[in-house]
Scaffold this active site. Structure first.
Site, PDB file in Angstrom:
ATOM      1  N   LEU A  19       0.831  -1.203   0.000  1.00  0.00           N
ATOM      2  CA  LEU A  19       0.000   0.000   0.000  1.00  0.00           C
ATOM      3  C   LEU A  19       0.868   1.255   0.000  1.00  0.00           C
ATOM      4  CD1 LEU A  19      -2.699   1.421   0.031  1.00  0.00           C
ATOM      5  CD2 LEU A  19      -2.811   1.076   2.522  1.00  0.00           C
ATOM      6  N   ASP A  49       9.655   3.442  13.330  1.00  0.00           N
ATOM      7  CA  ASP A  49       9.428   2.068  13.770  1.00  0.00           C
ATOM      8  C   ASP A  49       8.276   1.995  14.776  1.00  0.00           C
ATOM      9  OD1 ASP A  49       9.532  -0.565  14.458  1.00  0.00           O
ATOM     10  OD2 ASP A  49      11.634  -0.562  15.097  1.00  0.00           O
ATOM     11  N   TYR A 138      -3.920 -11.163  15.490  1.00  0.00           N
ATOM     12  CA  TYR A 138      -3.757 -10.112  14.471  1.00  0.00           C
ATOM     13  C   TYR A 138      -5.025  -9.270  14.381  1.00  0.00           C
ATOM     14  CZ  TYR A 138      -4.185  -8.067   9.809  1.00  0.00           C
ATOM     15  OH  TYR A 138      -4.441  -7.196   8.762  1.00  0.00           O
ATOM     16  N   LYS A 142      -5.645  -5.314  15.435  1.00  0.00           N
ATOM     17  CA  LYS A 142      -6.066  -4.336  14.416  1.00  0.00           C
ATOM     18  C   LYS A 142      -7.345  -3.620  14.858  1.00  0.00           C
ATOM     19  CE  LYS A 142      -4.601  -3.361  10.930  1.00  0.00           C
ATOM     20  NZ  LYS A 142      -3.711  -2.200  10.672  1.00  0.00           N
TER      21      LYS A 142
END
Length: 304
Positions: A19, A49, A138, A142
């Site tokens: 992306l 980071d 995950y 998110k």
């Protein structure tokens, strides 16, 4: 926002990812009604980071962006099961830091999220306001990132997507092309259903969102149509042969998720409803099969 020089600085995290690449490739020269010159600040993990949230504020103070598109994430779905702390740090804690900075500066934050925030138990496309129920680490991290963005920044947007691929980076399309050159028969999961998303189209949607800044907060974005991973693979091989990327198409055998066990549980159905996105942003949808053809054509050009 300091725009006296008629520039709008947009920070893109995850600049080396699919992306990130697509956002840089599709960025307009000018943006908004004021026709401001767009200045990109693409940053990769080495410069920005998210695994070290405490370092981000100083970087943001240095860059002084006028908008942030957070395209960086911990995306290794199966590895996340054993690395919950790191996934939480990158996908949620860092987002909270970024969102608070954006709120202080009153600038927009576009947080990219996933179709995996849903459990897949529905049988019709998921609406932006449907109840979330992430199945794995995950997906849970998110969703935590979505909440961090919305709760800490009043000018934030959530863009959920899934099954992303591009001519740049590692993805399902390239994996299938590699395996096609190595094997005569392939087993591909046929009972997980979603919609492939060409990263170029996702990037174009995000730029449109940044220009328009609507009141709607959560957007769904993928290409039109529905597919299983099996359908996706069959289309990839047919199109790749048509454009000359493959000489021979392997036999594709549909298999069940249970035949290919993974550490993380995945939703069986993760089709996103994009009607609100298309309507508000004035987007003409592209069917995923046409998008695959566009990507493979671009990929072939890179090989020449």
């Amino acid at each position: 926002m300091s725009l006296s020089d008629k520039h709008m600085k947009v920070l893109i995290t995850g600049a080396n990812g699919q992306l990130g690449y697509a956002l840089q490739k599709t960025a307009p020269a000018v943006i908004g009604a004021g026709k401001m010159l767009l200045q990109l600040i693409p940053v990769a993990r080495t410069e920005f980071d998210l695994a070290q949230p405490e370092s981000l504020l100083a970087r943001l103070d240095t860059y002084q962006p006028d908008a942030i598109i957070n395209a960086a994430a911990y995306t290794a779905v199966d590895k996340a099961e054993a690395n919950q702390e790191l996934a939480q740090c990158i996908n949620a804690t860092a987002v909270s830091v970024i969102a608070q900075w954006c709120e202080q500066k009153k600038i927009p934050l576009i947080q990219v999220s996933t179709d995996f925030v849903f459990d897949g138990k529905k049988s019709s496309p998921y609406q932006p306001d449907d109840k979330t129920n992430p199945l794995g680490v995950y997906a849970q991290t998110k969703l935590a990132g979505e909440l961090a963005a919305l709760e800490n920044c009043s000018t934030s947007y959530i863009v959920r997507t899934g099954w992303v691929y591009c001519e740049h980076g590692a993805n399902f399309v390239k994996t299938m092309l590699r395996l096609a050159a190595e094997r005569e028969t392939l087993g591909v999961v046929a009972d997980q259903v979603g919609t492939p998303t060409y990263a170029i189209h996702l990037a174009q949607m995000i730029w449109q969102l940044l220009v328009q800044r609507p009141t709607q907060k959560i957007f769904h974005c993928s290409d039109a149509g529905v597919a299983s991973w099996y359908d996706f693979a069959v289309a990839i091989f047919a199109e790749a042969k048509a454009v000359g990327l493959l000489e021979k198409v392997p036999h594709v055998k549909p298999i069940a998720t249970s035949d290919y066990p993974t550490p993380a549980q995945r939703p069986f159905y993760s089709v996103l409803d994009k009607q609100i996105t298309w309507s508000i942003l004035g987007i003409s949808p592209c069917h995923w099969q046409s998008a695959v053809a566009s990507m493979l054509a671009a990929y072939k050009k890179q090989q020449i």
